[in-house]
Design a protein around this motif. Structure first.
Motif, PDB file in Angstrom:
ATOM      1  N   GLN A   7     -61.642 -20.863  83.658  1.00 38.17           N
ATOM      2  CA  GLN A   7     -60.255 -21.981  84.708  1.00 38.17           C
ATOM      3  C   GLN A   7     -59.784 -22.675  85.012  1.00 38.17           C
ATOM      4  OE1 GLN A   7     -64.631 -23.610  86.913  1.00 38.17           O
ATOM      5  NE2 GLN A   7     -65.009 -21.517  87.470  1.00 38.17           N
ATOM      6  N   ASP A   8     -59.620 -23.626  84.239  1.00 35.73           N
ATOM      7  CA  ASP A   8     -58.561 -24.616  84.025  1.00 35.73           C
ATOM      8  C   ASP A   8     -57.509 -24.578  83.757  1.00 35.73           C
ATOM      9  OD1 ASP A   8     -59.808 -27.382  84.387  1.00 35.73           O
ATOM     10  OD2 ASP A   8     -59.436 -27.724  82.050  1.00 35.73           O
ATOM     11  N   THR A   9     -56.897 -23.111  82.436  1.00 36.13           N
ATOM     12  CA  THR A   9     -55.834 -22.401  82.603  1.00 36.13           C
ATOM     13  C   THR A   9     -56.073 -22.137  83.513  1.00 36.13           C
ATOM     14  OG1 THR A   9     -56.830 -22.289  79.966  1.00 36.13           O
ATOM     15  CG2 THR A   9     -54.937 -21.249  81.427  1.00 36.13           C
ATOM     16  N   LYS A  10     -55.895 -21.084  84.230  1.00 35.09           N
ATOM     17  CA  LYS A  10     -55.607 -20.775  85.381  1.00 35.09           C
ATOM     18  C   LYS A  10     -54.983 -21.529  86.741  1.00 35.09           C
ATOM     19  CE  LYS A  10     -57.194 -18.016  89.798  1.00 35.09           C
ATOM     20  NZ  LYS A  10     -58.227 -17.214  90.020  1.00 35.09           N
ATOM     21  N   LEU A  11     -55.751 -23.017  86.962  1.00 30.98           N
ATOM     22  CA  LEU A  11     -55.387 -24.144  87.518  1.00 30.98           C
ATOM     23  C   LEU A  11     -54.158 -24.681  86.976  1.00 30.98           C
ATOM     24  CD1 LEU A  11     -57.145 -25.046  89.992  1.00 30.98           C
ATOM     25  CD2 LEU A  11     -57.820 -27.374  88.381  1.00 30.98           C
ATOM     26  N   ILE A  12     -53.689 -24.364  85.700  1.00 28.77           N
ATOM     27  CA  ILE A  12     -52.732 -25.255  84.906  1.00 28.77           C
ATOM     28  C   ILE A  12     -51.468 -24.009  85.420  1.00 28.77           C
ATOM     29  CG2 ILE A  12     -51.980 -25.573  83.122  1.00 28.77           C
ATOM     30  CD1 ILE A  12     -54.659 -26.728  82.128  1.00 28.77           C
ATOM     31  N   LYS A  13     -52.258 -22.919  85.533  1.00 28.03           N
ATOM     32  CA  LYS A  13     -50.769 -21.838  85.477  1.00 28.03           C
ATOM     33  C   LYS A  13     -50.193 -22.440  87.118  1.00 28.03           C
ATOM     34  CE  LYS A  13     -51.540 -19.244  81.650  1.00 28.03           C
ATOM     35  NZ  LYS A  13     -52.322 -17.519  81.661  1.00 28.03           N
ATOM     36  N   GLY A  14     -51.227 -22.213  88.303  1.00 30.76           N
ATOM     37  CA  GLY A  14     -50.912 -22.486  89.205  1.00 30.76           C
ATOM     38  C   GLY A  14     -49.998 -23.365  89.605  1.00 30.76           C
ATOM     39  N   CYS A  15     -50.571 -25.259  89.492  1.00 33.80           N
ATOM     40  CA  CYS A  15     -49.863 -25.784  89.417  1.00 33.80           C
ATOM     41  C   CYS A  15     -48.085 -26.392  88.874  1.00 33.80           C
ATOM     42  CB  CYS A  15     -50.892 -27.230  88.926  1.00 33.80           C
ATOM     43  SG  CYS A  15     -52.015 -27.309  89.564  1.00 33.80           S
ATOM     44  N   LYS A  16     -48.414 -25.687  87.449  1.00 32.06           N
ATOM     45  CA  LYS A  16     -46.923 -25.144  86.743  1.00 32.06           C
ATOM     46  C   LYS A  16     -46.079 -24.187  87.501  1.00 32.06           C
ATOM     47  CE  LYS A  16     -48.168 -25.540  82.066  1.00 32.06           C
ATOM     48  NZ  LYS A  16     -48.568 -25.275  80.650  1.00 32.06           N
ATOM     49  N   ALA A  17     -46.277 -23.595  88.746  1.00 31.34           N
ATOM     50  CA  ALA A  17     -45.940 -22.121  88.989  1.00 31.34           C
ATOM     51  C   ALA A  17     -45.771 -23.406  90.538  1.00 31.34           C
ATOM     52  CB  ALA A  17     -46.825 -20.999  89.261  1.00 31.34           C
ATOM     53  N   ASN A  18     -45.968 -24.631  90.718  1.00 27.24           N
ATOM     54  CA  ASN A  18     -45.960 -25.244  92.276  1.00 27.24           C
ATOM     55  C   ASN A  18     -46.710 -24.736  93.509  1.00 27.24           C
ATOM     56  OD1 ASN A  18     -44.730 -27.614  93.040  1.00 27.24           O
ATOM     57  ND2 ASN A  18     -43.384 -26.242  93.748  1.00 27.24           N
ATOM     58  N   GLU A  19     -47.875 -24.392  92.878  1.00 31.04           N
ATOM     59  CA  GLU A  19     -48.712 -23.544  94.213  1.00 31.04           C
ATOM     60  C   GLU A  19     -49.457 -24.574  94.597  1.00 31.04           C
ATOM     61  OE1 GLU A  19     -50.967 -19.848  92.393  1.00 31.04           O
ATOM     62  OE2 GLU A  19     -49.559 -19.290  91.588  1.00 31.04           O
ATOM     63  N   ARG A  20     -49.381 -24.298  96.031  1.00 32.66           N
ATOM     64  CA  ARG A  20     -49.668 -25.914  96.406  1.00 32.66           C
ATOM     65  C   ARG A  20     -51.602 -25.261  96.653  1.00 32.66           C
ATOM     66  NH1 ARG A  20     -46.352 -29.138  95.590  1.00 32.66           N
ATOM     67  NH2 ARG A  20     -44.468 -29.032  97.532  1.00 32.66           N
ATOM     68  N   GLN A  21     -52.376 -24.631  96.410  1.00 28.96           N
ATOM     69  CA  GLN A  21     -53.938 -24.119  96.419  1.00 28.96           C
ATOM     70  C   GLN A  21     -53.941 -24.464  95.550  1.00 28.96           C
ATOM     71  OE1 GLN A  21     -54.456 -20.225  97.280  1.00 28.96           O
ATOM     72  NE2 GLN A  21     -56.156 -20.631  98.965  1.00 28.96           N
TER      73      GLN A  21
END
Length: 191
Positions: A7-21
């Motif tokens: 879950q952390d890895t997915k969350l980090i990837k999303g934040c690195k992609a600048n995904e607001r969610q």
């Protein structure tokens, strides 16, 4: 790899992609713990909230620099937040640079007083300390920084850091001694 790490890895990837969610989920996940850290370091709720917001902004701006091989994600976030608190605390604090080693004294607090305290009581007393003294106390006692490290973070000498720690202990001892915590109540006198 456990579920939390995935879950952390997915969350980090999303934040690195600048995904607001993903950013919103990260903020909600770490909000309460990081706010507690900010409250511990800073004297006012406004300053704590300012540090929290600044810290999360830094996290989102620099999440590209996080490397899972170097450490755990929660520890990285905590480090960013503590440094945000230090920056704001340094701005707010007034450090006394004219401290001689002779002015530093060791303080003893009766164990019976400490046994009767709750963590919340201690945190309230710590927040009553002057800003600079509170900041040094938290860095030294709670987070385990050396006086050399504190001096480097706050741009003060090691002896100034030692003085603030000694002063924090002295003031806390005085606050504890003057409080009703260790004084017998009417119920305990009758027993």
């Amino acid at each position: 790899m456990n579920l939390f790490s995935k879950q952390d890895t997915k969350l980090i990837k999303g934040c690195k992609a600048n995904e607001r969610q993903a950013q919103e989920r990260l903020y909600k996940l770490y909000y309460a713990d990081m706010l507690r850290i900010c409250f511990r370091y800073l004297k006012s709720d406004d300053l704590a909230q300012d540090a929290l917001n600044t810290g999360f902004l830094k996290i989102f701006q620099h999440i590209q620099t996080f490397d899972a091989k170097k450490g755990e994600f929660g520890a990285w976030i905590r480090t960013v937040m503590v440094r945000s608190c230090i920056d704001i605390g340094r701005r707010e604090a007034k450090f006394n640079e004219t401290v001689s080693p002779d002015e530093i004294e060791e303080i003893f607090i009766q164990p019976s007083v400490l046994d009767k305290l709750f963590v919340e009581d201690l945190l309230k007393l710590i927040r009553l300390l002057p800003a600079a003294t509170q900041l040094v106390f938290n860095l030294s006692i709670i987070d385990g920084y050396s006086h050399k490290e504190i001096g480097e973070h706050l741009n003060i000498t090691e002896s100034t850091s030692r003085w603030h720690l000694s002063e924090a202990k002295k003031q806390l001892r005085e606050m504890l001694a003057s409080s009703a915590i260790d004084k017998p109540t009417e119920k305990t006198k009758k027993k």
